[in-house]
Design an enzyme around this catalytic site. Structure first.
Site: not given
Ligand code: UT7
Length: 338
Positions: A120, A261, A291
């Protein structure tokens, strides 16, 4: 490309072109494919929809379309391009690289052409490379493309990643100033930290783990430790911007536009608040494009130009970050060809 006696000069950012595939995939479609909701995706990422390449489109097709748009808009003949760099993580083939193919597709006969992979951040590295070669007098004019077809390496059963990534291509022109007034490309901040490759990677398909019948499909797709990458992204956006501004002897108040980005609206919100740049100076189009990795910064720049947010002479701070981990920031004045 042959370089004769070299004359130091400044490099300018003079044009931008863009292309996204026609097919739009909404959050509602993803609700049917994985256990997710439109509300979750919108609240946690800011993404509403994204563009996905057609079955017969590969990265060179997207890149060539963006290059044609750039050449049309700037009124540049393909023969006037000395160097073509394509930043991509998703080339058509292991080799040959995309750049020679795109050079031929767009009529740039015998152009110096290579691919660059810094995921990226790749487009920022490409701009730095092109600027260095222009300013060293090795070339007069370069096209730098960011192009990715991430849909081909998405695990469509992994809700943590399939809602984020998408396809597209953007291209810019970097050229010698020929003594014209202006500040050109002002500076860069580039860096990497390879200590945690597994935070964001495709584990199989390279020379360490070639794809064999025993390799799970998930290992041939993007895998991400979202929380770690989120923390890194927010921190590096702030740190890299600050370093670059300090080096350039400028403050955030001198910046007209932040084009970072397009990974997550919350990353951009957190970081811009900490950097101290008002929201109206922060370009965001991830709600419609998701993204797109290497393509996200030139696509956002192109949209800012189209909507009039990017004024002629604007000082633009661009910041990329991603797998590697890598990061790259470029500070440049937008000086389009008349
Ligand atoms: O391009 C390269 C750079 N990339 C980035 O910068 C991405 C950086 N990361 C992010 O943008 C975020 O971490 C995400 C959008 C990927 C995830 O958001 P988050 O608020 O950090 O969620 P999390 O990974 O902490 O997950 C929270 C909950 C989890 O459930 P539990 O364990 O709390 O029960 C996940 O399983 O959300 C769940 N979850 C979802 N729920 C519904 C993860 N993906 C989804 C989904 N729909 N698509």
């Amino acid at each position: 490309m042959a370089a004769g006696p070299r004359t130091p000069r400044r490099a300018r950012l003079t044009g931008v072109g863009a292309y996204v595939p026609e097919r739009v995939m909404t959050n509602a479609e993803l609700e049917v494919m994985v256990d997710t909701t439109d509300e979750w995706i919108l609240a946690r990422t800011g993404i509403r929809e994204r563009h996905i390449a057609a079955g017969d489109q590969a990265t060179t097709d997207l890149a060539a379309a963006a290059v044609r748009d750039l050449l049309d808009r700037t009124g540049t003949a393909p023969s006037d391009i000395d160097l073509l760099i394509i930043a991509t993580t998703t080339p058509d083939y292991v080799f040959p690289p995309c750049a020679p193919l795109v050079g031929t597709m767009t009529g740039m006969d015998s152009v110096a052409a290579f691919d660059l992979n810094a995921v990226c951040s790749g487009f920022m590295y490409g701009m730095a490379q092109a600027t260095g070669m222009v300013e060293a007098g090795l070339i007069r004019r370069a096209v730098v493309v960011g192009a990715d077809t991430l849909s081909r390496i998405i695990n469509w059963e992994d809700r943590a990643t399939c809602v984020l990534f998408a396809d597209g291509a953007g291209a810019v022109m970097i050229e010698a100033d020929d003594g014209a007034p202006g500040t050109g490309v002002v500076g860069f901040d580039l860096g990497s930290d390879g200590s945690t490759p597994g935070d964001l990677w495709v584990p199989a398909g390279g020379t360490r783990t070639p794809i064999t019948p025993g390799v799970p499909h998930a290992d041939t797709c993007i895998q991400m430790n979202g929380r770690e990458v989120f923390r890194f992204a927010t921190r590096i956006l702030v740190e890299s911007s600050a370093r670059l501004l300090r080096e350039a002897g400028l403050t955030i108040d001198d910046i007209d536009l932040l084009v970072a980005h397009q990974a997550n609206e919350r990353i951009l919100d957190h970081a811009s608040e900490r950097i101290g740049i008002p929201r109206e100076k922060v370009v965001m189009n991830l709600d419609r494009l998701g993204n797109t990795s290497s393509a996200s910064i030139p696509l956002a720049l192109a949209e800012a130009r189209d909507t009039g947010v990017l004024a002629d002479g604007a000082l633009v701070l661009m910041v990329g970050f991603g797998a590697g981990l890598t990061w790259g920031s470029v500070l440049a004045r937008w000086e389009p060809r008349p």
